[in-house]
Design a protein around this motif. Structure first.
Motif, PDB file in Angstrom:
ATOM      1  N   HIS A 348       0.812  -1.190  -0.071  1.00 52.58           N
ATOM      2  CA  HIS A 348      -0.076   0.200   0.002  1.00 52.58           C
ATOM      3  C   HIS A 348       0.874   1.190  -0.210  1.00 52.58           C
ATOM      4  N   GLU A 353      -2.608   5.084   6.894  1.00 50.07           N
ATOM      5  CA  GLU A 353      -4.000   4.924   6.790  1.00 50.07           C
ATOM      6  C   GLU A 353      -4.523   3.677   5.823  1.00 50.07           C
ATOM      7  N   ALA A 354      -3.752   3.625   4.603  1.00 53.30           N
ATOM      8  CA  ALA A 354      -4.380   2.559   3.572  1.00 53.30           C
ATOM      9  C   ALA A 354      -4.176   1.287   4.190  1.00 53.30           C
ATOM     10  N   ALA A 356      -3.836   0.248   7.326  1.00 54.41           N
ATOM     11  CA  ALA A 356      -4.583  -0.242   8.429  1.00 54.41           C
ATOM     12  C   ALA A 356      -5.937  -0.306   7.904  1.00 54.41           C
ATOM     13  N   LYS A 357      -6.586   0.221   7.100  1.00 53.77           N
ATOM     14  CA  LYS A 357      -7.793   0.188   6.429  1.00 53.77           C
ATOM     15  C   LYS A 357      -7.909  -1.296   5.800  1.00 53.77           C
ATOM     16  N   ALA A 358      -6.824  -1.744   5.072  1.00 56.06           N
ATOM     17  CA  ALA A 358      -6.905  -3.007   4.445  1.00 56.06           C
ATOM     18  C   ALA A 358      -6.814  -4.183   5.554  1.00 56.06           C
ATOM     19  N   SER A 360      -8.200  -4.048   8.356  1.00 59.97           N
ATOM     20  CA  SER A 360      -9.538  -3.817   9.169  1.00 59.97           C
ATOM     21  C   SER A 360      -9.049  -3.308  10.711  1.00 59.97           C
ATOM     22  N   GLN A 361      -8.340  -2.197  10.756  1.00 58.34           N
ATOM     23  CA  GLN A 361      -7.787  -1.754  11.691  1.00 58.34           C
ATOM     24  C   GLN A 361      -7.666  -0.085  11.964  1.00 58.34           C
ATOM     25  N   THR A 362      -7.850   0.418  12.949  1.00 58.93           N
ATOM     26  CA  THR A 362      -7.816   2.053  13.141  1.00 58.93           C
ATOM     27  C   THR A 362      -6.142   2.259  12.811  1.00 58.93           C
ATOM     28  N   SER A 363      -5.838   3.354  12.443  1.00 61.82           N
ATOM     29  CA  SER A 363      -4.435   3.601  12.207  1.00 61.82           C
ATOM     30  C   SER A 363      -3.640   3.546  13.391  1.00 61.82           C
TER      31      SER A 363
END
Length: 396
Positions: A348, A353-354, A356-358, A360-363
């Motif tokens: 990523h 941010e990207a 963490a999103k992938a 399924s977590q918060t940053s």
């Protein structure tokens, strides 16, 4: 483009037979038999006596550049022929001095050039397992590809910096030395699958039975993960595994008995192959290190799966895909976790941010995960402090 097609995609024991295992304590050693022995590729061991080895990966060892530091007990010298004829007088060839020896106080150091170095027209020296480990350490080594503000100046300038992993010598694996000493070596045996408490610790294959007999005890000089070491201390036996002829009433002649025993051995071999499923037929990410005539020296890492067994290793295969040499190392959970996090960041573009999103977590949770994996130094202090504050607040 042609070489990409020859990259190893999975480990197959095609051309090898799995013989019944031998057990001593928690050690199970499964012999691997080769029926078609060609002798156009041979491996010999070259011992080193130094306490530490420094390998220059870029340019000369005395020049600035990336270095690999480790204890290296021996190297392997690969000799081959281009026309398929047997390698002549393997072990008797005249070779150039391998590196330089230096005394540093009470410690001796060997200085070497490259993990794999050609020594003559048909001879190559490489450092077994260290070739694979150096490849593992260099994964995503350059760090962030974009100057994201979340990263520290150090990470942006130096990438991951100095990376290291720890391992244990085979001499500290309880029972391994005894097992290698007393177990039978079969007539056409060219390798083994080594299990500790039924966990695959190592897969080792060489081209010929003569090579294997000479390198049999070198398994003690290999390094193993901490988990394998712990298993050898925690367990003193293997799982009970018995196999018998299914229906004795059908045995009415020697031919019937021979067929029943053959089937029993086939079933046993299939099961022992199943025990190594974390390695065999697993998707690999491979890199060609050296092309030697019709042989390819490659190193690999299994597709990283955090909740599964993962391995690194090296192989020599023919252009036909036939396996001639194999040596593996099982990654620990923490080693897998570190490599997995780096792979996700690289996937990523090192965007926190990207990534963490992938996952399924918060940053903030992802930053805490990086901290626990030992990669907190890659981030600037403000980002680390904010994540720590958020984590403490949510845990109240």
């Amino acid at each position: 483009m042609a070489q990409k097609k020859r990259l190893l995609t999975d480990i197959s024991l095609k051309g090898l037979e799995i013989a019944p295992s031998q057990v001593r304590g928690a050690i199970r050693i499964v012999p691997l038999i080769r029926r078609n022995i060609r002798n156009d590729l041979r491996l010999i061991r070259r011992p080193y006596q130094e306490d530490m080895t420094v390998v220059g990966l870029e340019g000369k060892i005395t020049e600035p550049g990336m270095k690999y530091f480790s204890y290296v007990p021996h190297g392997l010298v690969m000799s081959w022929t281009d026309d398929g004829s047997p390698v002549a007088a393997c072990g008797g060839q005249i070779v150039k001095p391998d590196g330089q020896r230096q005394e540093c106080g009470c410690t001796s150091v060997r200085l070497m050039h490259r993990m794999a170095k050609r020594e003559s027209a048909n001879q190559l020296r490489f450092l077994p397992l260290h070739l694979a480990m150096e490849g593992f350490l260099s994964l995503f080594f350059s760090g962030p590809t974009i100057a994201w503000s979340e990263y520290s100046k150090y990470a942006l300038s130096h990438g991951l910096g100095s990376r290291y992993e720890t391992s244990v010598s085979g001499r500290y694996i309880a029972g391994l030395e005894d097992a290698l000493r007393v177990f039978e070596i079969h007539e056409r045996q060219v390798g083994v699958l080594v299990f500790v408490a039924e966990s695959l610790a190592s897969a080792f294959v060489v081209p010929t039975p003569e090579d294997y007999r000479a390198l049999h005890t070198s398994l003690l000089e290999d390094f193993y993960g901490e988990l394998i070491y712990q298993y050898s201390l925690l367990y003193d036996t293997t799982w009970p595994m018995d196999t018998t002829i299914e229906d004795e009433s059908k045995i009415n002649s020697l031919a019937d008995l021979k067929g029943a025993i053959a089937k029993m051995r086939d079933d046993w071999a299939s099961f022992q192959g199943f025990m190594a499923e974390g390695l065999l037929q697993r998707q690999l990410n491979s890199q060609i290190v050296y092309t030697a005539g019709s042989f390819l020296l490659q190193r690999f890492i299994t597709d990283l799966q955090p909740k599964h067994k993962n391995y690194i290793g090296e192989v020599i295969i023919r252009e036909s895909g036939e396996l001639e040499y194999l040596k593996t190392y099982r990654l620990s959970e923490s080693q897998t976790r570190r490599a997995y996090l780096l792979s996700q960041l690289a996937k990523h573009n090192w965007n926190l941010e990207a990534t963490a999103k992938a996952l399924s977590q918060t940053s903030h949770d992802f930053i805490s995960r990086l901290e626990s994996a030992g990669f907190g130094y890659l981030l600037n202090q403000a980002v680390r402090d904010a994540a720590l504050k958020k984590t403490k607040k949510s845990s109240r």
